[in-house]
Design a protein around this motif. Sequence first.
Motif, PDB file in Angstrom:
ATOM      1  N   TYR A 181    -143.510-108.454-107.073  1.00 21.87           N
ATOM      2  CA  TYR A 181    -144.887-108.063-106.754  1.00 21.87           C
ATOM      3  C   TYR A 181    -145.512-109.032-105.758  1.00 21.87           C
ATOM      4  CZ  TYR A 181    -144.924-104.402-110.268  1.00 21.87           C
ATOM      5  OH  TYR A 181    -144.665-103.268-110.967  1.00 21.87           O
ATOM      6  N   GLN A 182    -145.240-110.311-105.901  1.00 22.07           N
ATOM      7  CA  GLN A 182    -145.778-111.305-104.963  1.00 22.07           C
ATOM      8  C   GLN A 182    -145.272-111.064-103.553  1.00 22.07           C
ATOM      9  OE1 GLN A 182    -144.657-115.024-106.766  1.00 22.07           O
ATOM     10  NE2 GLN A 182    -146.539-115.153-107.969  1.00 22.07           N
ATOM     11  N   ARG A 183    -143.978-110.742-103.392  1.00 22.16           N
ATOM     12  CA  ARG A 183    -143.417-110.458-102.063  1.00 22.16           C
ATOM     13  C   ARG A 183    -144.126-109.276-101.423  1.00 22.16           C
ATOM     14  NH1 ARG A 183    -138.500-111.103-104.706  1.00 22.16           N
ATOM     15  NH2 ARG A 183    -138.110-108.860-104.650  1.00 22.16           N
ATOM     16  N   TYR A 184    -144.307-108.204-102.204  1.00 19.56           N
ATOM     17  CA  TYR A 184    -144.981-107.025-101.663  1.00 19.56           C
ATOM     18  C   TYR A 184    -146.439-107.317-101.341  1.00 19.56           C
ATOM     19  CZ  TYR A 184    -141.466-103.409-101.769  1.00 19.56           C
ATOM     20  OH  TYR A 184    -140.375-102.636-101.483  1.00 19.56           O
ATOM     21  N   ARG A 185    -147.103-108.055-102.202  1.00 17.17           N
ATOM     22  CA  ARG A 185    -148.504-108.398-101.976  1.00 17.17           C
ATOM     23  C   ARG A 185    -148.649-109.178-100.671  1.00 17.17           C
ATOM     24  NH1 ARG A 185    -149.383-111.153-106.525  1.00 17.17           N
ATOM     25  NH2 ARG A 185    -149.249-109.238-107.714  1.00 17.17           N
ATOM     26  N   LYS A 186    -147.737-110.114-100.440  1.00 20.18           N
ATOM     27  CA  LYS A 186    -147.764-110.913 -99.210  1.00 20.18           C
ATOM     28  C   LYS A 186    -147.452-110.043 -97.994  1.00 20.18           C
ATOM     29  CE  LYS A 186    -145.860-115.118 -97.222  1.00 20.18           C
ATOM     30  NZ  LYS A 186    -144.951-116.240 -97.431  1.00 20.18           N
ATOM     31  N   MET A 187    -146.485-109.145 -98.121  1.00 20.79           N
ATOM     32  CA  MET A 187    -146.051-108.308 -97.007  1.00 20.79           C
ATOM     33  C   MET A 187    -147.050-107.195 -96.696  1.00 20.79           C
ATOM     34  SD  MET A 187    -142.345-106.391 -96.689  1.00 20.79           S
ATOM     35  CE  MET A 187    -142.522-105.570 -98.258  1.00 20.79           C
ATOM     36  N   LEU A 188    -147.613-106.560 -97.738  1.00 13.87           N
ATOM     37  CA  LEU A 188    -148.445-105.375 -97.549  1.00 13.87           C
ATOM     38  C   LEU A 188    -149.922-105.589 -97.838  1.00 13.87           C
ATOM     39  CD1 LEU A 188    -146.109-102.850 -99.385  1.00 13.87           C
ATOM     40  CD2 LEU A 188    -146.327-103.140 -96.917  1.00 13.87           C
ATOM     41  N   GLY A 189    -150.246-106.677 -98.507  1.00 18.25           N
ATOM     42  CA  GLY A 189    -151.634-106.898 -98.893  1.00 18.25           C
ATOM     43  C   GLY A 189    -152.037-106.118-100.131  1.00 18.25           C
ATOM     44  N   THR A 190    -151.074-105.497-100.809  1.00 16.33           N
ATOM     45  CA  THR A 190    -151.346-104.724-102.020  1.00 16.33           C
ATOM     46  C   THR A 190    -150.085-104.701-102.885  1.00 16.33           C
ATOM     47  OG1 THR A 190    -152.178-102.618-102.870  1.00 16.33           O
ATOM     48  CG2 THR A 190    -150.682-102.510-100.989  1.00 16.33           C
ATOM     49  N   ASP A 191    -150.249-104.393-104.145  1.00 16.76           N
ATOM     50  CA  ASP A 191    -149.093-104.270-105.035  1.00 16.76           C
ATOM     51  C   ASP A 191    -148.441-102.907-104.846  1.00 16.76           C
ATOM     52  OD1 ASP A 191    -149.400-106.742-106.224  1.00 16.76           O
ATOM     53  OD2 ASP A 191    -150.491-105.978-107.957  1.00 16.76           O
ATOM     54  N   PRO A 192    -147.121-102.859-104.958  1.00 14.68           N
ATOM     55  CA  PRO A 192    -146.471-101.544-104.997  1.00 14.68           C
ATOM     56  C   PRO A 192    -146.745-100.903-106.357  1.00 14.68           C
ATOM     57  CG  PRO A 192    -144.875-103.241-105.468  1.00 14.68           C
ATOM     58  CD  PRO A 192    -146.154-103.949-105.125  1.00 14.68           C
ATOM     59  N   GLN A 193    -146.670 -99.597-106.392  1.00 15.16           N
ATOM     60  CA  GLN A 193    -146.758 -98.874-107.662  1.00 15.16           C
ATOM     61  C   GLN A 193    -145.329 -98.679-108.161  1.00 15.16           C
ATOM     62  OE1 GLN A 193    -149.790 -98.098-109.134  1.00 15.16           O
ATOM     63  NE2 GLN A 193    -150.447 -99.397-107.447  1.00 15.16           N
ATOM     64  N   VAL A 194    -145.024 -99.201-109.340  1.00 11.80           N
ATOM     65  CA  VAL A 194    -143.671 -99.120-109.896  1.00 11.80           C
ATOM     66  C   VAL A 194    -143.733 -98.415-111.245  1.00 11.80           C
ATOM     67  CG1 VAL A 194    -141.655-100.423-110.702  1.00 11.80           C
ATOM     68  CG2 VAL A 194    -143.002-101.291-108.763  1.00 11.80           C
ATOM     69  N   GLN A 195    -142.931 -97.363-111.384  1.00 11.92           N
ATOM     70  CA  GLN A 195    -142.801 -96.660-112.653  1.00 11.92           C
ATOM     71  C   GLN A 195    -141.335 -96.709-113.072  1.00 11.92           C
ATOM     72  OE1 GLN A 195    -145.111 -92.862-113.057  1.00 11.92           O
ATOM     73  NE2 GLN A 195    -145.123 -93.052-110.820  1.00 11.92           N
ATOM     74  N   LEU A 196    -141.074 -97.103-114.306  1.00 12.12           N
ATOM     75  CA  LEU A 196    -139.719 -97.131-114.841  1.00 12.12           C
ATOM     76  C   LEU A 196    -139.539 -95.972-115.814  1.00 12.12           C
ATOM     77  CD1 LEU A 196    -139.184-100.940-115.599  1.00 12.12           C
ATOM     78  CD2 LEU A 196    -138.564 -99.659-113.542  1.00 12.12           C
ATOM     79  N   PHE A 197    -138.419 -95.280-115.677  1.00 10.29           N
ATOM     80  CA  PHE A 197    -138.099 -94.141-116.529  1.00 10.29           C
ATOM     81  C   PHE A 197    -136.708 -94.327-117.124  1.00 10.29           C
ATOM     82  CE2 PHE A 197    -140.973 -92.580-113.297  1.00 10.29           C
ATOM     83  CZ  PHE A 197    -141.842 -91.752-113.985  1.00 10.29           C
ATOM     84  N   ASP A 198    -136.541 -93.982-118.396  1.00  8.00           N
ATOM     85  CA  ASP A 198    -135.210 -93.893-118.976  1.00  8.00           C
ATOM     86  C   ASP A 198    -134.543 -92.652-118.405  1.00  8.00           C
ATOM     87  OD1 ASP A 198    -135.612 -96.124-120.582  1.00  8.00           O
ATOM     88  OD2 ASP A 198    -136.370 -94.930-122.257  1.00  8.00           O
ATOM     89  N   ALA A 199    -133.256 -92.756-118.112  1.00 11.31           N
ATOM     90  CA  ALA A 199    -132.489 -91.616-117.606  1.00 11.31           C
ATOM     91  C   ALA A 199    -131.343 -91.352-118.586  1.00 11.31           C
ATOM     92  CB  ALA A 199    -131.955 -91.907-116.207  1.00 11.31           C
ATOM     93  N   PRO A 200    -131.578 -90.509-119.589  1.00 11.36           N
ATOM     94  CA  PRO A 200    -130.558 -90.277-120.607  1.00 11.36           C
ATOM     95  C   PRO A 200    -129.364 -89.466-120.106  1.00 11.36           C
ATOM     96  CG  PRO A 200    -132.469 -88.914-121.018  1.00 11.36           C
ATOM     97  CD  PRO A 200    -132.824 -89.815-119.880  1.00 11.36           C
ATOM     98  N   ALA A 201    -129.517 -88.785-118.967  1.00 12.38           N
ATOM     99  CA  ALA A 201    -128.411 -87.985-118.427  1.00 12.38           C
ATOM    100  C   ALA A 201    -128.621 -87.792-116.930  1.00 12.38           C
ATOM    101  CB  ALA A 201    -128.330 -86.634-119.118  1.00 12.38           C
ATOM    102  N   ILE A 202    -127.509 -87.545-116.234  1.00 14.25           N
ATOM    103  CA  ILE A 202    -127.571 -87.245-114.805  1.00 14.25           C
ATOM    104  C   ILE A 202    -126.725 -86.003-114.551  1.00 14.25           C
ATOM    105  CG2 ILE A 202    -126.945 -87.996-112.474  1.00 14.25           C
ATOM    106  CD1 ILE A 202    -127.476 -90.855-113.359  1.00 14.25           C
ATOM    107  N   ALA A 203    -127.336 -84.981-113.962  1.00 14.06           N
ATOM    108  CA  ALA A 203    -126.616 -83.797-113.506  1.00 14.06           C
ATOM    109  C   ALA A 203    -126.300 -84.015-112.036  1.00 14.06           C
ATOM    110  CB  ALA A 203    -127.472 -82.547-113.696  1.00 14.06           C
ATOM    111  N   ASP A 204    -125.041 -83.989-111.678  1.00 12.31           N
ATOM    112  CA  ASP A 204    -124.590 -84.276-110.322  1.00 12.31           C
ATOM    113  C   ASP A 204    -124.117 -82.984-109.664  1.00 12.31           C
ATOM    114  OD1 ASP A 204    -123.015 -85.023-108.057  1.00 12.31           O
ATOM    115  OD2 ASP A 204    -122.731 -87.009-108.915  1.00 12.31           O
ATOM    116  N   GLY A 205    -124.861 -82.529-108.661  1.00 14.04           N
ATOM    117  CA  GLY A 205    -124.528 -81.296-107.964  1.00 14.04           C
ATOM    118  C   GLY A 205    -123.397 -81.439-106.965  1.00 14.04           C
ATOM    119  N   VAL A 206    -123.056 -82.649-106.577  1.00 13.72           N
ATOM    120  CA  VAL A 206    -121.942 -82.884-105.664  1.00 13.72           C
ATOM    121  C   VAL A 206    -120.627 -82.913-106.445  1.00 13.72           C
ATOM    122  CG1 VAL A 206    -120.923 -84.505-104.020  1.00 13.72           C
ATOM    123  CG2 VAL A 206    -123.399 -84.129-104.020  1.00 13.72           C
ATOM    124  N   GLN A 207    -120.608 -83.696-107.516  1.00 10.68           N
ATOM    125  CA  GLN A 207    -119.406 -83.827-108.350  1.00 10.68           C
ATOM    126  C   GLN A 207    -119.299 -82.700-109.387  1.00 10.68           C
ATOM    127  OE1 GLN A 207    -117.206 -86.639-108.397  1.00 10.68           O
ATOM    128  NE2 GLN A 207    -118.184 -87.594-106.644  1.00 10.68           N
TER     129      GLN A 207
END
Length: 108
Positions: free
Chosen positions: A70-96
Amino acid sequence: MRTIAIVTFPVSETKDTESIRELMERTGPAYTNMPGLLRKYFLFKEGVGGGIYEWASREHAEAFHNAEYYQRYRKMLGTDPQVQLFDAPAIADGVQHTLDFFLPERRA
């Protein structure tokens, strides 16, 4: 369990394709050997930049998206990034054409 971080931040100037490519060439290699990072998608649209990070675990995500981050972004952009963390219990892969689960094993 896998963890997905969705990060957004304001971008004051519009970037053309070549400036985006230069930015990715300059910053992208740092993400290729990062512990626990499986993938990072770089995101841009008018007025907003960001990324989608696929982490091997929440511990990896929290270790990266920490106070120094957050400090790096604050210094670079003058504001905090918005960060959201999500659990990913599964991944559907359309390529594989696969469906992978990241849940604890079922008990018999």
